[in-house]
Design a protein around this motif. Sequence first.
Motif, PDB file in Angstrom:
ATOM      1  N   VAL A 125       2.066   2.344 -13.720  1.00 25.13           N
ATOM      2  CA  VAL A 125       2.897   1.601 -12.802  1.00 25.13           C
ATOM      3  C   VAL A 125       4.238   1.648 -12.900  1.00 25.13           C
ATOM      4  O   VAL A 125       4.316   1.036 -14.056  1.00 25.13           O
ATOM      5  N   ARG A 126       5.193   2.239 -12.094  1.00 30.68           N
ATOM      6  CA  ARG A 126       6.446   2.104 -12.419  1.00 30.68           C
ATOM      7  C   ARG A 126       6.885   0.683 -12.129  1.00 30.68           C
ATOM      8  O   ARG A 126       6.631   0.179 -11.220  1.00 30.68           O
ATOM      9  N   THR A 127       7.875   0.312 -13.279  1.00 31.71           N
ATOM     10  CA  THR A 127       8.137  -1.051 -12.985  1.00 31.71           C
ATOM     11  C   THR A 127       9.508  -1.327 -13.678  1.00 31.71           C
ATOM     12  O   THR A 127      10.067  -0.481 -14.288  1.00 31.71           O
ATOM     13  N   LEU A 128       9.928  -2.798 -13.607  1.00 32.58           N
ATOM     14  CA  LEU A 128      11.148  -2.645 -14.467  1.00 32.58           C
ATOM     15  C   LEU A 128      10.852  -3.506 -15.982  1.00 32.58           C
ATOM     16  O   LEU A 128       9.773  -4.145 -16.031  1.00 32.58           O
ATOM     17  N   GLN A 173      -0.153   6.432  -7.754  1.00 33.80           N
ATOM     18  CA  GLN A 173      -0.104   7.702  -7.133  1.00 33.80           C
ATOM     19  C   GLN A 173       0.822   7.815  -5.945  1.00 33.80           C
ATOM     20  O   GLN A 173       1.737   8.700  -6.003  1.00 33.80           O
ATOM     21  N   ALA A 174       0.844   6.705  -5.254  1.00 34.83           N
ATOM     22  CA  ALA A 174       1.919   6.388  -4.061  1.00 34.83           C
ATOM     23  C   ALA A 174       3.232   6.206  -4.599  1.00 34.83           C
ATOM     24  O   ALA A 174       4.390   6.721  -3.670  1.00 34.83           O
ATOM     25  N   ASP A 198       0.813  -1.211   0.080  1.00 34.79           N
ATOM     26  CA  ASP A 198      -0.236  -0.073   0.118  1.00 34.79           C
ATOM     27  C   ASP A 198       0.850   1.370  -0.053  1.00 34.79           C
ATOM     28  O   ASP A 198       2.197   1.109  -0.302  1.00 34.79           O
ATOM     29  N   ALA A 199       0.134   2.216   0.206  1.00 31.25           N
ATOM     30  CA  ALA A 199       0.922   3.556   0.140  1.00 31.25           C
ATOM     31  C   ALA A 199       1.845   3.817   1.074  1.00 31.25           C
ATOM     32  O   ALA A 199       3.170   4.440   0.889  1.00 31.25           O
TER      33      ALA A 199
END
Length: 291
Positions: free
Chosen positions: A194-197, A160-161, A125-126
Amino acid sequence: MEAYSIHSKQTMIRGEWSTLSIGVKDGKWCEKRKLKKQTFQMNTDMLWMSPGKVYVDIEFPLYKVDYLTPLVRRFIYKGCTCIISQVPIPSKREMKELYLDYINELEGLAIDYMVVPRIPLTQLDASVIRFFGLQKAPFIIVEVSNKEEFYSKSWQWITQAQHPSFIPIVPVFQIAGETISYSEWLKIAKQFGVRTLPKPLDEKPLSIENLRVTGISPFKGEFIHLGDADYNLYSIHPSEEIEALDQMFYHKAIPYVTVLRGNILRAKLELDDYSGYGKHRTISIPNHFMY
């Protein structure tokens, strides 16, 4: 620390063979022109060169063993100069204590190290994202054990988090009898931002793309000025030539010499893995060198 320069005719840079002329000063890469004219130049005519490799301990987790030195030695033989080690975080309540205690446990390693949390999807979670973003961890590993939970997760809130740290989220799937491909995850990540690899985690060294997205580069894994002077030298037999790049060959190649921040860590079969030279490292700015 002694300064010196390197001129290598066969260097693997970003997946391609190239010529490299670069300096080493105070354990960092620098431009050769910034060194004194009489500075020693290393002869690498019978060697090929690559950056120090960055591994995640996916195949052989450090947290599962009682004696770290033999396992770390195994990574060093592969040319690893920075290990990213997972620490299981079963609940949010324990995350700070478990994470910081594990960093202390790794103190004294022969190579540099980073620590990433491995947390169940239900606990993500955030508050988790903010904490590990502030710790400048390279990414968060998320264990996915239920397909329905994975698809129903409020990924828009996760996105957002992730601001302002931009710490990437990386799922590993442990779903009995079912599979979710990493390409399917990338579609979801793109849909919700979403930031990911870009590449999944496996037993190979981290790719250039993953190094840059996480912010591990420019300090590790590349020949970039002011980055750590970590590199590997490999033997070339006079009767052989290196032709088209074979990525599998590169991953499996065993270095002749491994250097960490300008200092020899391993030469031939001699391995200096008892010095405690490694340091805990954190990330730079994610995506700093993406182009």
